[in-house]
Design an enzyme around this catalytic site. Structure first.
Site, short mmCIF file in Angstrom:
data_model
loop_
_atom_site.label_atom_id
_atom_site.label_comp_id
_atom_site.label_asym_id
_atom_site.label_seq_id
_atom_site.Cartn_x
_atom_site.Cartn_y
_atom_site.Cartn_z
N CYS A 1 0.76 -1.22 0.07
CA CYS A 1 -0.16 0.15 0.07
C CYS A 1 0.81 1.21 0.04
CB CYS A 1 -0.78 0.08 1.15
SG CYS A 1 -1.85 -1.44 1.56
N HIS B 1 -9.23 2.76 -2.59
CA HIS B 1 -7.85 2.34 -2.21
C HIS B 1 -7.18 1.61 -3.17
CE1 HIS B 1 -3.99 1.39 -0.43
NE2 HIS B 1 -4.56 0.62 0.51
N CYS C 1 -0.60 2.42 6.79
CA CYS C 1 -0.29 1.04 7.18
C CYS C 1 0.14 0.09 5.95
CB CYS C 1 -1.39 0.46 8.07
SG CYS C 1 -3.17 0.11 7.03
#
EC number: 2.3.1.16
Length: 402
Positions: A90, A357, A387
């Site tokens: 991510c 996302h 995170c």
């Protein structure tokens, strides 16, 4: 020592994976569009100064394999421009921005492209029956957790076992909720806030200012994100069932959806930045990456933020804009509380629970969002943090250049 300055930011609209507006668009095409759009914002930049193209993506298989960055360079008409694809899940396109920051600081170039892209819709799944050998064990552990045999979450190392790095992300959110005492009510309230803040940003025209409309091959113009649900209510959110663990608190409503999209940044030395008439300019003050148990990966922003603030000589109270990626409401709430962040500065225009996302895209999108907020609110310092799957955290601090 040269300083690194972000002088342009562009992003595509964000499509909903598998059923949204960008399902038929390849990741390399999305990335090339975002990079080209960012470069158009700095027409005074000498193209020959661009030293390298760094591209972050979380899945490097199928269409996203074989050095996606180099393919993007060629799609830009720059077969003289090298490219490298990296994966920090991510945080992949925060990592690419960090690489540009480091290269400029080291004097190894004056300008770089930092790009992030992900097309979840077009991930290639493995043939039936072909899986990583660790999946069966991981699923067995997940099943035991789901059946309640393991009881409340505790660090597996306390029992002589290693953390489960195959654990599904939704289960990490459930662990964080247990570990940090984040209630279902808190999570749903945060999810509603994200949707409402995003809707307000849409109404004010902010979203239109940060999104570059994309024209599809059939002539359709996509100029809005697919995923927001501005009409949702606490009552509707409260009716959703947990999707990861029976009796849990994490639902589709208080988690981010799966998405497609790309974003790009132009990062140059302060010497070059001073010559450009760019609408946005923000200096990278520092970055940090940290590790954490994969089973509570959602708390990754806590140590990463503490480390980057220490490196920059700052306190949380010094920050004007805070962008924390909303993988799950549980982990944002827990991180925010642990860091004692001012809620009024966090994700003021909503976040990934509303807009989505696309993993590799998100870091560059958050940096661009923070830059626009600093400019429009006439403020100075921004934190971008998130995170990272398999147990990491990453953070970056920006300072607006007037």
């Amino acid at each position: 020592m040269p300083e690194a300055v972000v002088v342009a930011s562009a992003r595509t609209p964000i499509g909903r994976a598998h059923k949204g507006s960008l399902t038929d668009v390849r990741a390399d095409d999305l990335a090339a569009f975002a990079a080209s759009s960012a470069l158009e914002q700095v027409p005074g930049l000498d193209p020959s100064l661009i030293e390298d193209l760094y591209l972050g993506a979380s899945n490097h298989t199928g269409e996203q394999s074989q050095n996606l960055a180099r393919r993007v360079a060629v799609l830009l008409g720059r077969d003289d421009l090298p490219g490298v694809a990296v994966n920090r899940a991510c945080a992949s396109s925060i990592q690419t921005t960090r690489m540009a920051f480091h290269a400029i600081r080291a004097g190894e170039g004056e300008a770089f492209l930092s790009v992030g892209a992900e097309s979840v819709s077009r991930f290639r799944t493995p043939p039936e029956g072909v899986e990583h050998p660790g999946f069966d064990e991981a699923r067995a552990r997940t099943a035991r957790r789901a059946e309640g045999d393991d009881g409340p979450w505790s660090d597996p190392r306390e029992h002589g076992a290693l953390p489960d790095y195959y654990i599904p992300m939704g289960h990490t959110a459930e662990n964080v909720a247990e570990h940090s005492g984040v209630s279902r009510e808190d999570q749903d309230a945060f999810a509603l806030r994200s949707q409402q803040q995003y809707a307000a940003a849409e109404e004010s025209g902010f979203n239109a200012r940060v999104i570059t409309p994309l024209t599809l091959p059939d002539g359709t113009v996509v100029d809005r994100d697919d995923s927001p649900r501005p009409q949702t209510t606490l009552e509707k959110l409260g009716q959703l069932q947990p999707v990861f663990r029976p009796g849990g608190t994490v639902t589709a409503g208080n988690s981010c959806p799966l998405n497609d999209g790309a974003a790009a940044l132009v990062v140059v030395s302060d010497r070059v930045a001073a010559t450009l008439d760019a609408p946005l300019k923000a200096r990278v003050l520092g970055t940090a990456a940290t590790g954490i148990s994969p089973e509570i990966m959602g708390l990754g922003p806590v140590e990463a933020t503490a480390k980057v603030l220490q490196r920059c000589g700052l306190q949380a109270a010094d920050l004007d804009v805070i962008e924390i990626n909303e993988a799950f409401a549980a982990q944002v709430i827990a991180s925010q509380r642990a860091l004692k962040l001012d809620e009024d500065k966090v994700n003021v225009n909503g976040g990934a629970i509303a807009l989505g996302h696309p993993f590799g895209m998100t870091g560059a999108r958050l940096i661009g969002q923070a830059m626009h907020l600093l400019q429009e609110r006439d403020e100075e310092l921004a934190l971008v943090t998130l995170c990272v799957g398999m147990g990491q955290g990453m953070a970056l601090v920006l300072q607006r250049v007037a």
